[in-house]
Motif scaffolding. Structure first.
Motif, short mmCIF file in Angstrom:
data_model
loop_
_atom_site.label_atom_id
_atom_site.label_comp_id
_atom_site.label_asym_id
_atom_site.label_seq_id
_atom_site.Cartn_x
_atom_site.Cartn_y
_atom_site.Cartn_z
N ALA A 214 -5.05 14.00 -0.70
CA ALA A 214 -5.32 14.45 -2.06
C ALA A 214 -4.60 13.56 -3.06
O ALA A 214 -3.39 13.35 -2.95
CB ALA A 214 -4.88 15.90 -2.23
N LEU A 215 -5.35 13.04 -4.03
CA LEU A 215 -4.80 12.18 -5.08
C LEU A 215 -4.99 12.89 -6.42
O LEU A 215 -6.11 13.26 -6.78
CB LEU A 215 -5.50 10.82 -5.09
N ARG A 216 -3.91 13.07 -7.16
CA ARG A 216 -3.96 13.73 -8.46
C ARG A 216 -3.43 12.77 -9.52
O ARG A 216 -2.31 12.26 -9.40
CB ARG A 216 -3.13 15.02 -8.46
N ILE A 217 -4.22 12.53 -10.55
CA ILE A 217 -3.85 11.55 -11.57
C ILE A 217 -3.81 12.23 -12.94
O ILE A 217 -4.83 12.69 -13.45
CB ILE A 217 -4.86 10.38 -11.59
N ALA A 218 -2.60 12.28 -13.51
CA ALA A 218 -2.43 12.79 -14.87
C ALA A 218 -2.04 11.67 -15.83
O ALA A 218 -2.12 11.84 -17.04
CB ALA A 218 -1.37 13.90 -14.89
N GLY A 219 -1.62 10.52 -15.26
CA GLY A 219 -1.27 9.35 -16.07
C GLY A 219 -2.30 8.26 -15.88
O GLY A 219 -3.50 8.52 -15.78
N HIS A 220 -1.83 7.00 -15.79
CA HIS A 220 -2.74 5.86 -15.62
C HIS A 220 -2.43 5.15 -14.31
O HIS A 220 -1.27 4.85 -14.01
CB HIS A 220 -2.57 4.88 -16.79
N LEU A 221 -3.47 4.88 -13.53
CA LEU A 221 -3.30 4.23 -12.23
C LEU A 221 -4.30 3.09 -12.08
O LEU A 221 -5.48 3.24 -12.41
CB LEU A 221 -3.52 5.24 -11.09
N GLU A 222 -3.82 1.95 -11.55
CA GLU A 222 -4.67 0.83 -11.18
C GLU A 222 -4.43 0.51 -9.71
O GLU A 222 -3.28 0.47 -9.26
CB GLU A 222 -4.37 -0.39 -12.05
N SER A 223 -5.52 0.26 -8.97
CA SER A 223 -5.41 -0.03 -7.55
C SER A 223 -6.64 -0.82 -7.10
O SER A 223 -7.72 -0.71 -7.69
CB SER A 223 -5.29 1.26 -6.74
N GLY B 281 0.82 -1.21 0.00
CA GLY B 281 0.00 0.00 0.00
C GLY B 281 0.85 1.25 0.00
O GLY B 281 2.03 1.22 0.31
N VAL B 282 0.24 2.36 -0.35
CA VAL B 282 0.89 3.67 -0.36
C VAL B 282 0.12 4.60 0.56
O VAL B 282 -1.10 4.73 0.44
CB VAL B 282 0.94 4.25 -1.79
N VAL B 283 0.83 5.26 1.47
CA VAL B 283 0.22 6.22 2.38
C VAL B 283 1.03 7.51 2.35
O VAL B 283 2.25 7.48 2.55
CB VAL B 283 0.15 5.70 3.83
N ALA B 284 0.38 8.63 2.07
CA ALA B 284 1.04 9.94 2.07
C ALA B 284 -0.03 11.03 2.03
O ALA B 284 -1.11 10.80 1.48
CB ALA B 284 1.98 10.09 0.88
N PRO B 285 0.24 12.20 2.58
CA PRO B 285 -0.73 13.29 2.49
C PRO B 285 -1.08 13.65 1.05
O PRO B 285 -2.22 13.99 0.74
CB PRO B 285 -0.02 14.45 3.20
N ASP B 286 -0.08 13.59 0.15
CA ASP B 286 -0.31 13.88 -1.27
C ASP B 286 0.27 12.77 -2.12
O ASP B 286 1.44 12.38 -1.93
CB ASP B 286 0.33 15.22 -1.67
N VAL B 287 -0.53 12.26 -3.05
CA VAL B 287 -0.07 11.23 -3.99
C VAL B 287 -0.36 11.73 -5.40
O VAL B 287 -1.46 12.22 -5.68
CB VAL B 287 -0.77 9.88 -3.75
N GLU B 288 0.63 11.61 -6.27
CA GLU B 288 0.49 12.09 -7.63
C GLU B 288 0.96 11.05 -8.63
O GLU B 288 2.00 10.42 -8.44
CB GLU B 288 1.29 13.38 -7.84
N VAL B 289 0.19 10.86 -9.70
CA VAL B 289 0.59 10.04 -10.84
C VAL B 289 0.85 11.01 -11.98
O VAL B 289 -0.07 11.65 -12.50
CB VAL B 289 -0.49 9.01 -11.22
N CYS B 290 2.12 11.14 -12.37
CA CYS B 290 2.50 12.14 -13.36
C CYS B 290 1.99 11.79 -14.75
O CYS B 290 1.64 10.64 -15.04
CB CYS B 290 4.02 12.28 -13.39
N SER B 291 1.98 12.78 -15.62
CA SER B 291 1.57 12.58 -17.00
C SER B 291 2.44 11.53 -17.67
O SER B 291 3.65 11.51 -17.47
CB SER B 291 1.67 13.92 -17.76
N GLN B 292 1.82 10.64 -18.43
CA GLN B 292 2.46 9.55 -19.16
C GLN B 292 3.03 8.47 -18.26
O GLN B 292 3.74 7.59 -18.73
CB GLN B 292 3.57 10.10 -20.08
N ALA B 293 2.73 8.53 -16.96
CA ALA B 293 3.17 7.48 -16.05
C ALA B 293 2.13 6.37 -16.01
O ALA B 293 0.93 6.61 -16.12
CB ALA B 293 3.38 8.05 -14.64
N THR B 294 2.59 5.15 -15.86
CA THR B 294 1.73 3.98 -15.67
C THR B 294 2.04 3.40 -14.31
O THR B 294 3.16 2.94 -14.07
CB THR B 294 1.99 2.92 -16.76
N ALA B 295 1.07 3.43 -13.41
CA ALA B 295 1.33 3.07 -12.02
C ALA B 295 0.30 2.09 -11.51
O ALA B 295 -0.83 2.02 -12.00
CB ALA B 295 1.33 4.33 -11.14
#
Length: 258
Positions: free
Chosen positions: A178-187, A155-169
């Motif tokens: 706060a979660l910000r997604i500019a790329g692709h995320l699966e969870s 798991g991931v725990v943090a006050p701010d989590v970001e998936v950058c543009s063109q990232a696959t996570a």
């Protein structure tokens, strides 16, 4: 530069106002510039004054992971001691390349470079940047950022989590304010206490999503079971507080698995 004139030792000085060069007695303490007529001192600055300009400043705030006490440390320090409990504090930052498995617990930063493989204990740092494969839980006291192809088995725990543009996570679970997604995320599971932001072009696929607010821009896409409702905000944003709130609002599920 020095010289002798009429039996008197002289030194060359430069006016700090206009730069004019002139000769003065080596024993002189001050003079007037013969060009701009301004006064200036010839006494060297005291060492204490010079040191005060270069003395390092305690300008970096850290919080002890053992007792929770906060303190300021030197920005270039590699280690320190907690002023409250006396425990040693690791302030080193780490760069992970290739294969690694040593314990990464620090108040500095950790960066997982592309194609690296980490299999080891829980990762704890101030900021964690992920571009590789991590078989561990990840905690960031400030942020966790997925930069390229990042895969976290825990798991991931943090006050701010970001998936950058063109990232696959991917990550088993994410707990954040706060979660910000500019790329692709699966969870499997996501708890974003304050907000979930989907940037134009970003995509998210999750088994369950619980958040206080969703903002979607442009062609962002989201798939999964979504529940939007007011969620309790921790009085102090810290990792234990985030986990405690998440466990309290979804007590029926083993959200984290740790």
């Amino acid at each position: 530069m020095s010289r002798q004139k009429n039996g008197i030792s002289q030194k060359e000085v430069h006016c700090p106002h206009c730069g004019h060069a002139q000769w003065e007695s080596r024993t002189a303490l001050s003079t007037f510039c013969r060009q701009c007529q301004q006064y200036f001192s010839l006494v060297p600055k005291r060492k204490s004054e010079l040191l005060s300009r270069t003395r390092p400043v305690r300008d970096r705030f850290v919080r002890c992971p053992f007792c929770g006490a906060g303190q300021y440390v030197y920005s270039a320090a590699l280690s320190s001691g907690c002023i409250a409990c006396g425990r040693g504090l690791n302030l080193l930052s780490y760069q992970v390349r290739g294969r690694a498995g040593e314990r990464l617990k620090t108040l500095g930063d950790v960066e997982f470079h592309p194609h690296c493989e980490y299999r080891g204990p829980r990762v704890e740092a101030r900021q964690v940047r992920i571009s590789g494969w991590v078989d561990a839980e990840v905690r960031g006291s400030e942020t966790v950022q997925f930069r390229k192809e990042g895969d976290v088995k825990g798991g991931v725990v943090a006050p701010d989590v970001e998936v950058c543009s063109q990232a696959t996570a991917s990550s088993a679970a994410i707990v954040t304010c706060a979660l910000r997604i500019a790329g692709h995320l699966e969870s499997d599971r996501i708890v974003a206490l304050h907000s979930l932001e989907m940037v134009d072009g970003g995509s998210l696929r999750a088994g369950r999503i619980l958040t206080g607010c969703i903002r979607m821009v442009g062609r962002a896409s989201l798939r999964g079971k979504v529940e939007i409702r007011p969620l309790p905000q921790p009085p102090v944003v810290s990792l234990p507080a985030l986990e405690e709130v998440a466990r309290r609002i979804v007590p029926e599920e083993p959200l984290f698995g740790w």
